[in-house]
Design a protein around this motif. Structure first.
Motif, PDB file in Angstrom:
ATOM      1  N   LEU A   1      20.974  74.737  52.589  1.00  0.00           N
ATOM      2  CA  LEU A   1      19.977  75.614  51.967  1.00  0.00           C
ATOM      3  C   LEU A   1      20.646  76.673  51.109  1.00  0.00           C
ATOM      4  CD1 LEU A   1      17.393  76.121  54.873  1.00  0.00           C
ATOM      5  CD2 LEU A   1      17.172  74.676  52.846  1.00  0.00           C
ATOM      6  N   SER A   2      21.767  77.201  51.578  1.00  0.00           N
ATOM      7  CA  SER A   2      22.504  78.188  50.786  1.00  0.00           C
ATOM      8  C   SER A   2      23.020  77.580  49.491  1.00  0.00           C
ATOM      9  CB  SER A   2      23.669  78.741  51.612  1.00  0.00           C
ATOM     10  OG  SER A   2      24.469  79.608  50.841  1.00  0.00           O
ATOM     11  N   ARG A   3      23.530  76.349  49.571  1.00  0.00           N
ATOM     12  CA  ARG A   3      24.023  75.689  48.365  1.00  0.00           C
ATOM     13  C   ARG A   3      22.872  75.403  47.399  1.00  0.00           C
ATOM     14  NH1 ARG A   3      26.200  71.606  50.587  1.00  0.00           N
ATOM     15  NH2 ARG A   3      28.276  72.490  50.818  1.00  0.00           N
ATOM     16  N   LEU A   4      21.736  74.954  47.926  1.00  0.00           N
ATOM     17  CA  LEU A   4      20.576  74.708  47.073  1.00  0.00           C
ATOM     18  C   LEU A   4      20.140  75.971  46.351  1.00  0.00           C
ATOM     19  CD1 LEU A   4      18.323  72.346  49.233  1.00  0.00           C
ATOM     20  CD2 LEU A   4      19.317  71.828  47.015  1.00  0.00           C
ATOM     21  N   TYR A   5      20.079  77.078  47.095  1.00  0.00           N
ATOM     22  CA  TYR A   5      19.632  78.341  46.511  1.00  0.00           C
ATOM     23  C   TYR A   5      20.602  78.817  45.422  1.00  0.00           C
ATOM     24  CZ  TYR A   5      18.936  83.385  46.132  1.00  0.00           C
ATOM     25  OH  TYR A   5      18.775  84.657  45.654  1.00  0.00           O
ATOM     26  N   LYS A   6      21.889  78.759  45.725  1.00  0.00           N
ATOM     27  CA  LYS A   6      22.864  79.261  44.761  1.00  0.00           C
ATOM     28  C   LYS A   6      22.920  78.397  43.515  1.00  0.00           C
ATOM     29  CE  LYS A   6      25.836  81.601  48.117  1.00  0.00           C
ATOM     30  NZ  LYS A   6      27.173  81.639  48.763  1.00  0.00           N
ATOM     31  N   LEU A   7      22.851  77.076  43.693  1.00  0.00           N
ATOM     32  CA  LEU A   7      22.877  76.205  42.523  1.00  0.00           C
ATOM     33  C   LEU A   7      21.644  76.404  41.660  1.00  0.00           C
ATOM     34  CD1 LEU A   7      24.282  72.856  43.976  1.00  0.00           C
ATOM     35  CD2 LEU A   7      25.469  74.512  42.543  1.00  0.00           C
ATOM     36  N   LEU A   8      20.490  76.600  42.302  1.00  0.00           N
ATOM     37  CA  LEU A   8      19.261  76.787  41.538  1.00  0.00           C
ATOM     38  C   LEU A   8      19.236  78.138  40.842  1.00  0.00           C
ATOM     39  CD1 LEU A   8      16.572  75.454  40.830  1.00  0.00           C
ATOM     40  CD2 LEU A   8      15.559  76.563  42.823  1.00  0.00           C
ATOM     41  N   LYS A   9      19.819  79.164  41.482  1.00  0.00           N
ATOM     42  CA  LYS A   9      19.782  80.513  40.918  1.00  0.00           C
ATOM     43  C   LYS A   9      20.858  80.728  39.869  1.00  0.00           C
ATOM     44  CE  LYS A   9      19.950  85.415  42.177  1.00  0.00           C
ATOM     45  NZ  LYS A   9      20.044  86.405  43.291  1.00  0.00           N
ATOM     46  N   PHE A  10      22.083  80.278  40.174  1.00  0.00           N
ATOM     47  CA  PHE A  10      23.205  80.605  39.310  1.00  0.00           C
ATOM     48  C   PHE A  10      23.623  79.456  38.399  1.00  0.00           C
ATOM     49  CE2 PHE A  10      24.012  83.107  43.278  1.00  0.00           C
ATOM     50  CZ  PHE A  10      23.647  84.330  42.756  1.00  0.00           C
ATOM     51  N   VAL A  11      23.181  78.243  38.697  1.00  0.00           N
ATOM     52  CA  VAL A  11      23.652  77.105  37.909  1.00  0.00           C
ATOM     53  C   VAL A  11      22.436  76.405  37.301  1.00  0.00           C
ATOM     54  CG1 VAL A  11      25.174  75.098  37.906  1.00  0.00           C
ATOM     55  CG2 VAL A  11      25.555  76.910  39.566  1.00  0.00           C
ATOM     56  N   THR A  12      22.153  75.188  37.719  1.00  0.00           N
ATOM     57  CA  THR A  12      21.036  74.423  37.197  1.00  0.00           C
ATOM     58  C   THR A  12      20.706  73.304  38.175  1.00  0.00           C
ATOM     59  OG1 THR A  12      20.312  72.941  35.415  1.00  0.00           O
ATOM     60  CG2 THR A  12      22.655  73.028  35.868  1.00  0.00           C
ATOM     61  N   TYR A  13      19.481  72.821  38.093  1.00  0.00           N
ATOM     62  CA  TYR A  13      19.077  71.727  38.967  1.00  0.00           C
ATOM     63  C   TYR A  13      19.874  70.448  38.689  1.00  0.00           C
ATOM     64  CZ  TYR A  13      16.599  69.632  35.031  1.00  0.00           C
ATOM     65  OH  TYR A  13      16.306  69.061  33.828  1.00  0.00           O
ATOM     66  N   LYS A  14      20.493  70.342  37.525  1.00  0.00           N
ATOM     67  CA  LYS A  14      21.279  69.148  37.187  1.00  0.00           C
ATOM     68  C   LYS A  14      22.523  69.015  38.059  1.00  0.00           C
ATOM     69  CE  LYS A  14      19.803  69.187  32.356  1.00  0.00           C
ATOM     70  NZ  LYS A  14      20.237  69.315  30.941  1.00  0.00           N
ATOM     71  N   ALA A  15      22.894  70.112  38.752  1.00  0.00           N
ATOM     72  CA  ALA A  15      24.064  70.050  39.628  1.00  0.00           C
ATOM     73  C   ALA A  15      23.764  69.316  40.923  1.00  0.00           C
ATOM     74  CB  ALA A  15      24.564  71.470  39.935  1.00  0.00           C
ATOM     75  N   TYR A  16      22.484  69.044  41.220  1.00  0.00           N
ATOM     76  CA  TYR A  16      22.149  68.296  42.433  1.00  0.00           C
ATOM     77  C   TYR A  16      22.536  66.829  42.242  1.00  0.00           C
ATOM     78  CZ  TYR A  16      19.266  72.436  43.254  1.00  0.00           C
ATOM     79  OH  TYR A  16      18.841  73.714  43.425  1.00  0.00           O
ATOM     80  N   ASN A  17      22.965  66.208  43.327  1.00  0.00           N
ATOM     81  CA  ASN A  17      23.390  64.822  43.242  1.00  0.00           C
ATOM     82  C   ASN A  17      22.793  64.015  44.380  1.00  0.00           C
ATOM     83  OD1 ASN A  17      24.902  65.583  45.490  1.00  0.00           O
ATOM     84  ND2 ASN A  17      26.780  65.842  44.316  1.00  0.00           N
ATOM     85  N   PHE A  18      23.193  62.761  44.455  1.00  0.00           N
ATOM     86  CA  PHE A  18      22.656  61.831  45.438  1.00  0.00           C
ATOM     87  C   PHE A  18      22.931  62.305  46.861  1.00  0.00           C
ATOM     88  CE2 PHE A  18      23.718  58.118  48.138  1.00  0.00           C
ATOM     89  CZ  PHE A  18      22.453  57.551  48.230  1.00  0.00           C
ATOM     90  N   TRP A  19      24.138  62.794  47.117  1.00  0.00           N
ATOM     91  CA  TRP A  19      24.493  63.205  48.471  1.00  0.00           C
ATOM     92  C   TRP A  19      23.786  64.484  48.884  1.00  0.00           C
ATOM     93  CZ3 TRP A  19      26.143  59.506  51.210  1.00  0.00           C
ATOM     94  CH2 TRP A  19      26.934  58.505  50.657  1.00  0.00           C
ATOM     95  N   MET A  20      23.395  65.296  47.915  1.00  0.00           N
ATOM     96  CA  MET A  20      22.604  66.472  48.254  1.00  0.00           C
ATOM     97  C   MET A  20      21.240  66.059  48.802  1.00  0.00           C
ATOM     98  SD  MET A  20      22.460  69.818  48.271  1.00  0.00           S
ATOM     99  CE  MET A  20      23.734  70.357  47.137  1.00  0.00           C
ATOM    100  N   ILE A  21      20.646  65.028  48.219  1.00  0.00           N
ATOM    101  CA  ILE A  21      19.359  64.530  48.716  1.00  0.00           C
ATOM    102  C   ILE A  21      19.518  63.953  50.116  1.00  0.00           C
ATOM    103  CG2 ILE A  21      17.520  62.860  48.285  1.00  0.00           C
ATOM    104  CD1 ILE A  21      18.158  63.101  45.303  1.00  0.00           C
ATOM    105  N   ILE A  22      20.597  63.192  50.325  1.00  0.00           N
ATOM    106  CA  ILE A  22      20.865  62.630  51.656  1.00  0.00           C
ATOM    107  C   ILE A  22      21.013  63.753  52.685  1.00  0.00           C
ATOM    108  CG2 ILE A  22      22.511  61.318  53.034  1.00  0.00           C
ATOM    109  CD1 ILE A  22      20.835  59.583  51.225  1.00  0.00           C
ATOM    110  N   ALA A  23      21.715  64.817  52.320  1.00  0.00           N
ATOM    111  CA  ALA A  23      21.924  65.931  53.247  1.00  0.00           C
ATOM    112  C   ALA A  23      20.608  66.614  53.601  1.00  0.00           C
ATOM    113  CB  ALA A  23      22.897  66.941  52.637  1.00  0.00           C
ATOM    114  N   ILE A  24      19.745  66.818  52.606  1.00  0.00           N
ATOM    115  CA  ILE A  24      18.467  67.485  52.864  1.00  0.00           C
ATOM    116  C   ILE A  24      17.573  66.620  53.751  1.00  0.00           C
ATOM    117  CG2 ILE A  24      16.353  68.322  51.779  1.00  0.00           C
ATOM    118  CD1 ILE A  24      18.749  70.174  51.481  1.00  0.00           C
ATOM    119  N   VAL A  25      17.542  65.313  53.481  1.00  0.00           N
ATOM    120  CA  VAL A  25      16.732  64.420  54.314  1.00  0.00           C
ATOM    121  C   VAL A  25      17.255  64.410  55.751  1.00  0.00           C
ATOM    122  CG1 VAL A  25      16.023  62.027  54.656  1.00  0.00           C
ATOM    123  CG2 VAL A  25      16.035  63.002  52.356  1.00  0.00           C
TER     124      VAL A  25
END
Length: 608
Positions: free
Chosen positions: A265-289
């Motif tokens: 959740l911390s990584r999701l928040y920081k990437l969305l706030k400071f970077v961009t949604y394009k930084a999300y990848n396949f393994w991020m989805i696996i981790a959230i699920v």
């Protein structure tokens, strides 16, 4: 390029351009690219090393077009590439032209960084800029390297210059330095402790943020987590008649799961706030699920413990372990990331991710058709005045899709059986073959360009570990110490005191890993222990040294270098230019010679 083009650039901190200035530079580069490629050109012809489109003269022209802002030229070229890609996707009539222009911008960015002095390469690649987007908003802060990763620039990321920066980040030779306003700089780690080469200095808590060490540490923790999970899921068998409370394995399991949840959740928040949604990848989805499944299992487990009725408690406990079992495939799947440092495994990961993206078309068509067939079959079933539950229709449709149709279900209705036959034909013969074709196309696209795809994947993995601003990295499950004990103290401490507290705590918690890292860096990364370095590293190709060109041998009367090296290479063709360019050059020389001959003939005629 000339010597003046290779001159070191000004310090970026002193001349960092504004977003408006960079926007104007991007527009100028777009105009240049439109003039360079007014018609469609094959992207492969543009990307050739001896391309007749991207010539040394063209590279010089783009270099000169940036004026005093050459340090932002790679960033702006990649920004222009993003705009051309957007236009290609939204204007199908000019798709080929815009794809060629986007490729040209990426190739030019690669050629530009090839001539950047080595002492300024890291700065140019990692300095973050902003520009004004087409909708008037400012873009997210990003460097040329990050923009290339977000837009999947395989040509740029597969260059030796980009990979040198990525490998330096991976090994920790370049480290992240957080500045004001959540800005980030990457500085050489050796410069931070240039005056201190003591043993204690090497035991540095900040080394836990190095991607290489993060990756190893997280793999070890995940293997321990798998062991705990394997013990926890055996509880229904071993404690079927036991007490309903959590046992030791379940407590460890859900504690570690909570730590992973906080980290993701911390990584999701920081990437969305400071970077961009394009930084999300396949393994991020696996981790959230996976986090969602573990959280649901924990909630049901607690709900069962709070029930006074033993039957209700047992029912909730059963559902909890049933949901917990669904996490097993995802958790073991993450073991693949251990081996993604190997090219083959990393390439297969890219193939799987691309296949999942391509399957979106299949599932979109399938969802629309399934609704129509389900409605038709339900209406035929209800035409006689009675209807079975809608779940039954969904079940038989799913069975047919999975190659196990139940034709007996509609044996009493000719129309229903005919509609069911059509469903089988549409799904099994048409849609599934479309899906196979999409998978084949995705696989061939990745494998045909496997080297560049893997290098882009490795760059994304490396930068993703350090991209979100974080001064003190506590990998899970030790991030619970930071969340519960350390972070609240930041409100009542000065920055210097808070930093010292984190260094002390991290030094105590990660003492064994930090000592191991310090020993490795002290032994493997020094010239005094080259045998250890060679033993721990892969075989390296021999370097091109001047003494190897004209070697001397201890053989009386016999030598190797009868013909000097410089004389030998004079007979080689010029492979830096295309055959068309060489022919044009020869034609120009012939025209000059012919002009001189004509001048002499004219002079002789006048003399006569």
């Amino acid at each position: 390029m000339d010597a003046e083009d290779r001159a070191p650039l000004a310090t970026l901190d002193d001349v960092k351009p504004s977003p408006e200035t960079l926007t104007k530079l991007i527009k100028r580069l777009r105009a240049l690219t439109l003039a360079l490629l007014p018609v469609e050109v094959d992207p492969e012809a543009i990307n050739e090393p001896t391309s007749r489109v991207i010539t040394p003269q063209v590279v010089k022209a783009y270099h000169a077009a940036a004026g005093d802002f050459v340090e932002a030229l790679p960033y702006c070229l990649l920004g222009a590439r993003v705009e051309f890609i957007w236009e290609a996707n939204h204007n199908p009539a000019d798709y080929g032209e815009n794809i060629g222009r986007a490729t040209a911008c990426e190739v030019l960015a690669r050629r530009i960084i090839h001539f950047v002095p080595s002492e300024t390469l890291n700065t140019i690649m990692s300095t973050r800029f902003q520009h004004v987007e087409t909708d008037g908003d400012k873009s997210d802060m990003a460097s040329a390297l990050e923009m290339a990763i977000d837009s999947h620039c395989t040509i740029f990321l597969s260059s030796s210059e980009a990979q040198n920066v990525v490998n330096s980040l991976w090994r920790g030779e370049i480290v992240q330095q957080n500045n004001k306003n959540h800005d980030i700089d990457y500085v050489p780690y050796a410069d931070i402790y240039a005056d201190d080469d003591s043993v204690l200095r090497r035991i540095d808590a900040s080394r836990m943020s190095v991607p290489r060490y993060q990756s190893i540490f997280r793999v070890v923790v995940w293997l321990i987590f798998l062991l705990v999970y394997s013990q926890a899921v055996k509880q229904p068998l071993e404690r079927s008649q036991g007490p309903p409370e959590l046992d030791a394995w379940e407590i460890i399991l859900y504690t570690m799961a909570l730590a992973f949840l906080f980290e993701d959740l911390s990584r999701l928040y920081k990437l969305l706030k400071f970077v961009t949604y394009k930084a999300y990848n396949f393994w991020m989805i696996i981790a959230i699920v996976t986090d969602g499944i573990l959280t649901a299992a924990f909630v049901l487990r607690i709900a069962g413990m709070s029930r006074a009725n033993e039957d209700q408690s047992a029912a909730f406990r059963l559902k909890s372990f049933q949901i917990l079992s669904f996490a097993a495939p995802l958790m073991w799947m993450k073991l693949i990331t251990i081996f993604d440092g190997y090219k083959y495994v990393g390439t297969m990961q890219i193939c799987v991710a691309r296949m999942l993206q391509e399957s979106g078309i299949f599932f979109a068509l399938l969802s629309v058709l399934s609704v129509g067939f389900a409605q038709g079959l339900y209406a035929l079933d209800a035409s006689d005045g009675s209807a079975e539950p809608s779940g039954t229709i969904a079940k038989v449709l799913m069975e047919a899709l999975l190659q196990s149709p139940n034709y007996d279900k509609f044996s009493g209705s000719t129309a229903g059986l005919m509609l069911y036959y059509i469903w089988g034909v549409v799904t099994c013969l048409i849609l599934l073959n479309i899906l196979i074709s999409l998978f084949s196309s995705a696989y061939s696209d990745v494998v045909d360009d496997a080297e560049a795809q893997y290098l882009a994947f490795f760059a994304s993995k490396t930068v993703g570990m350090i991209r979100a601003p974080d001064s003190y990295v506590y990998p899970a499950p030790f991030n619970l110490i930071e969340v519960v004990l350390i972070s609240p103290l930041e409100l009542c401490m000065s920055p210097a005191t808070y930093a010292k507290l984190n260094r002390v705590v991290m030094g105590f918690v990660f003492f064994i890993p930090l000592v191991t890292i310090a020993f490795y860096e002290a032994v493997a990364d020094t010239d005094k222990h080259m045998w250890v370095r060679r033993w721990l590293s892969f075989d390296e190709a021999p370097e091109d040294r001047p003494e190897d060109r004209d070697p001397e041998v201890q053989e009386e009367g016999r030598v190797i270098s009868k013909v000097p090296f410089e004389e030998l290479v004079k007979k080689f063709p010029n492979t830096n230019q295309s055959s068309e360019a060489l022919m044009l050059k020869e034609i120009v020389e012939l025209k000059k010679q012919l002009a001189r001959v004509l001048e002499k003939l004219d002079g002789k005629e006048e003399g006569i």
